[in-house]
Design an enzyme around this catalytic site. Structure first.
Site, short mmCIF file in Angstrom:
data_model
loop_
_atom_site.label_atom_id
_atom_site.label_comp_id
_atom_site.label_asym_id
_atom_site.label_seq_id
_atom_site.Cartn_x
_atom_site.Cartn_y
_atom_site.Cartn_z
N GLY A 151 0.81 -1.22 0.00
CA GLY A 151 0.00 0.00 0.00
C GLY A 151 0.84 1.27 0.00
N GLU B 32 0.65 5.82 7.63
CA GLU B 32 2.04 6.14 7.30
C GLU B 32 2.49 7.38 8.06
OE1 GLU B 32 3.33 3.71 5.91
OE2 GLU B 32 1.54 2.81 5.06
N1 B3K Z 1 6.09 -0.48 6.64
C1 B3K Z 1 5.52 -0.68 5.32
C2 B3K Z 1 5.50 -2.10 4.90
C3 B3K Z 1 6.78 -2.60 4.37
C4 B3K Z 1 6.62 -3.98 3.80
C5 B3K Z 1 7.89 -4.59 3.39
N2 B3K Z 1 7.71 -5.85 2.75
C6 B3K Z 1 4.15 -0.11 5.21
C7 B3K Z 1 3.41 0.04 6.48
O1 B3K Z 1 3.13 -0.90 7.20
O2 B3K Z 1 3.09 1.14 6.82
ZN ZN Z 2 2.81 0.24 8.93
#
Ligand code: B3K
Ligand code: ZN
Length: 854
Positions: free
Chosen positions: A258, A295
């Site tokens: 996403g 995010e």
């Molecule tokens: N931290 C990222 C996800 C990363 C995935 C790597 N395979 C998005 C989120 O959880 O906000």
């Molecule tokens: Zn996350």
């Protein structure tokens, strides 16, 4: 490829990195086929690792051009996973290690590291993508300040932190906050921005931008409004303020998930940020809002405080999901949000927890960490925090969070650190609670009740089923919120929290005038499966009287499930009590439309398969499909005289607004149109399609028509209108597969993979087709096994290009143990074929091996 695999990484092996990294300077000279990356690593001995240590840097697929220490060239030969420099070749004390490497972003179809999408350079480094950019200690506990220079002939050159200087074809960025490499980002392209600004609670002015391809500017307003709402909410609810002069979001079409929370430069799948009335549905709008918030919230829970190692992933993900759920709940309807979250939890996490891929919220070993960005780590991780909050109360939750931020800011922390702040502020011993992090599997909560002489006795028992690698389990501490309701609907015992921590315990309520009806697990106070035998009368009573909105919905849901199960296994008829209760709910104007729309939705076929399996049956996909159809028809017939009136009452006239109240009305209207279609051959839905003034209505009507086999004309019309719109066309691909008749699904999929718009390299398009295929329960599980073969064929093809997405999509097979022997054998054969395929990735290899348990 189980725990014994030599490539397995164990939590118990953790040790701190040999050196401290005081600063890093990166210089990128961009070129699609030959990008040069220079890195200057300012290193010093780590006092936690006494004695002079070798340096080990991670690196994959890098062409080393040069290496130097303190300016002196060093001859080193990298191996397949990195670069080692023996301690003897290093000076004592601090030193600067320089490397220059060459990489080819245009050939990077894995979309990890630095890659290209429609002529734009873009990065994805979490979890271990930075090692595909330069030699580096690519682990989250190595945090440092990044200074970045980008040279490239493109108008927009972005990286993390604040911009410091720029000129003709170059730009420099400086991030003052120490961060691990997984939060590094770079974007370069021909982009336009949608600008705005935000003043933080201490008066800091922050420039905000959403960067998109020219032409997409008109789809940014909602994302920007969501970002500002999230920034304000985090100040008001968690006291968290933004900490840079600028916050950039970039939309990219080719992305494995996403979005990504890179410091100051979030990168988004365009699907998760772009939204306009004529191209995005209400659900898309809500998803954009929550992903933008998620995010953004990572800036504190993830970036300022990060994870010591990848086993601690839930420390940032569980908490950030919990926070984004709270945010949506505050902005929208809390009960509706809770129901939606529980539906998603059951559909994805319970499914995972009950199958071969079950793992603890904090796993203790892995082969490929990307395979652990799961519903368990994310959604169960969030549930665990919700339970913690219920146990300590809101005030201690707030104090614990303040302490967590104060104590661990700038650190890479662990679940132990997290639990310690809760133990400290609440004075509780959280040893037993910690089992939620270390034991996999969904507990089963068995409820039995007794009523005699004015005394109501509630007995709870818990079972913690075995999961891979964990045959025996200790009882967990389960917060069970309950209330007792008297015969007239009054609460005789208002909601209280039982802290149930034994294998079995009885709770006694004396002095009651009449037998109460218990409302158990209010608000879904713990992620467990409740087993309780309740009469139809009591369920109907709860459906009418429960003051807990979640449990009121749950009563209808459970009744629906029980009824469907009997229709499937005993050929029972639809129960009149259920039909009248559903009608009462659907037409109850005191309830919000979004809630009523959710109540009308029957359990999914996959959910029914899981329910039947848990009750000792072998689920028959075709029978489930038929029973669900029959129950839909019975509901439609029951409500026939009133449906048209409700449909028009829920019509939202005028300009589109994405607010939750309007969206709720549209959802109820579509639910009603779905029922009507079973009576009128789809004429009302067809009319709704041609009258639609937004994507929610046109796409909703299209899905209804396809579902009843009347969609072909409308489908062609939709394609003609939207053929040039990649995000809308993803919907067009997905809906045909999702709504295909089971026996036709494999052909639909084959045809779509021949369509000129199908592109295996674009994860959104691949997921549109194959995600929808695995979600079409009866179609995927057609007895001839065509669905299984197709999925295996395409996973093998995709794995060569993009292992991460291939591995993720392979979970279509995770429920194989539920089905009959023939289907089990076919699914296992498909997995064996994947395992035997040439050039199999570590990602897909680990998944297939775990599903086959070897
Ligand atoms: N931290 C990222 C996800 C990363 C995935 C790597 N395979 C998005 C989120 O959880 O906000
Ligand atoms: Zn996350």
């Amino acid at each position: 490829m189980t725990a014994a695999d030599p490539r397995t990484i164990y939590l118990s092996d953790y040790q701190p990195y040999s050196h401290l990294l005081e600063q890093v300077e990166l210089c990128f000279h961009l070129d699609p086929a030959a990008t040069r990356v220079k890195a200057r690593l300012h290193m010093a001995p780590n006092p936690l690792r006494p004695g002079k240590q070798d340096v080990r840097l991670d690196g994959e697929g890098l062409k080393l051009i040069s290496c130097a220490v303190n300016g002196e060239a060093l001859n080193v030969v990298p191996d397949a996973t990195g670069l080692s420099i023996a301690a003897a070749r290093l000076p004592s004390g601090a030193f600067v290690l320089e490397t220059e490497v060459e990489i080819a972003p245009e050939g990077n179809t894995a979309l990890e590291g630095l890659y290209m999408s429609n002529g734009m350079y873009c990065t994805q480094c979490e979890a271990e993508g930075f090692r595909k950019i330069t030699f580096y200690p690519d682990r989250p506990d190595v945090m440092t300040r990044f200074k970045v220079r980008i040279e490239g002939d493109l108008p927009v050159l972005l990286s993390n932190g604040n911009p410091v200087a720029q000129g003709e074809a170059w730009a420099e960025w400086d991030d003052p906050w120490p961060k691990p490499a997984y939060l590094f980002a770079l974007v370069a392209g021909d982009l336009v921005n949608f600008p705005d600004h935000f003043t933080t609670m201490s008066g800091r002015e922050v420039a905000l931008n959403i960067w998109v391809r020219p032409g997409d500017e008109g789809r940014c307003a909602w994302g920007m409004a969501s970002l500002k709402a999230a920034m304000l909410w985090d100040e008001q609810v968690y006291g968290r303020e933004y900490d840079l002069d600028i916050f950039n979001i970039v939309a990219v079409d080719d992305f494995n998930m996403g979005a990504m929370e890179n410091k100051g430069l979030n990168i988004f799948n365009s699907k998760a940020v772009l939204a306009s009335a004529d191209t995005a549905t209400d659900d898309d709008f809500a998803r954009v809002e929550s992903i933008i918030a998620h995010e953004y919230f990572h800036n504190w829970t993830g970036n300022r405080i990060t994870c010591r190692d990848w086993f601690q992933l839930c420390l940032k993900e569980g908490l950030t999901v919990y926070r984004d759920q709270q945010f949506s709940s505050d902005l929208r309807s809390a009960p509706v949000k809770r129901i939606q979250d529980v539906l998603a939890l059951r559909a994805r996490q319970f499914r995972e927890d009950g199958g071969p891929l079950a793992h603890p919220v904090r796993p203790d070993h892995y082969i490929e960490i990307n395979n652990f960005y799961t519903a368990t780590v994310y959604e169960k991780g969030a549930e665990v925090i919700g339970m913690l909050r219920r146990l300590v109360g809101d005030a201690d939750y707030a104090r614990a969070l303040d302490l967590y931020f104060a104590r661990h800011d700038g650190q890479a922390a662990t679940i132990e650190d997290w639990l310690a702040v809760f133990a400290e502020v609440s004075g509780r011993d959280l040893t037993q609670f910690k089992l939620w992090y270390t034991q996999a599997g969904t507990p089963v909560l068995k409820v039995s009740e007794d009523w005699a002489d004015g005394r109501y006795t509630l007995t709870l028992e818990q079972e913690n089923p075995p999961t891979p690698g964990q045959p025996e389990k200790a009882p967990k501490l389960i917060p069970v919120a309950i209330g007792l309701i008297g015969p007239n609907g009054d609460e005789v015992v208002p909601t209280q929290l039982l802290e149930f921590g034994e294998a079995k315990h009885s709770y006694v309520y004396d002095g009651l005038g009449a037998r109460p009806v218990a409302s158990i697990l209010r608000g879904f106070s713990a992620p467990v499966i409740v087993e309780r035998s309740v009469s139809i009368e009591d369920r109907a009573f709860l459906l009418a009287h429960d003051s807990d909105a979640f449990n009121r919905w749950e009563a209808g849901r459970t009744l629906g499930k029980e009824l469907l199960a009997r229709m499937i296994t005993e050929a029972a008829e639809p129960l009149p009590e259920f039909l009248t209760a559903m009608e009462a709910l659907a037409f109850d104007d005191t309830l919000e439309p979004a809630y009523r729309a959710l109540a009308l939705r029957l359990p999914s076929e996959d959910d029914m398969a899981a329910t039947l399996f848990a009750a000792g049956h072998v689920p028959d996909p075709a029978a489930i499909h038929a029973a669900r159809d029959a129950l839909h028809l019975a509901m439609a017939q029951q409500m026939r005289p009133r449906l048209a009136a409700l449909e028009s009452a829920m019509h939202v006239p005028g300009a589109y607004s994405a607010d939750a109240a309007s969206a709720g009305k549209r959802a109820l209207r579509l639910g009603v149109l779905g029922l009507l279609a079973r009576l009128d051959g789809g004429s009302a839905a067809r009319e709704a399609y041609y009258d639609a003034s937004n994507m929610t209505e046109s796409f909703g009507a299209l899905a209804i028509l396809l579902e009843i086999g009347e969609g072909s004309t409308v489908l062609a019309d939709f394609e003609e209108k939207f053929q040039d719109d990649r995000l809308v066309m993803d919907k067009w691909f997905a809906v045909q597969v999702a709504c295909a008749k089971p026996e036709a699904m494999a052909d639909v999929v084959r045809d779509l993979t021949q369509h000129r718009g199908f592109d295996i390299k674009n994860p959104n398009r691949f997921r549109a087709v194959f995600g929808a295929m695995a979600a079409n329960h009866a179609g995927f599980h057609e007895a001839d096994g065509a669905g299984y073969d197709l999925l295996a064929d395409w996973l093998i093809k995709l794995d060569r290009l993009n292992p991460q997405t291939a591995a993720r999509m392979s979970t279509g097979f995770e429920s194989w143990p539920r089905y009959d022997i023939d289907r089990q054998e076919m699914m296992r054969a498909a997995l064996e074929r994947i395992l035997a395929s040439k050039g199999l990735s570590r990602d897909l290899g680990e998944m297939a091996a775990r599903m086959l348990a070897r």
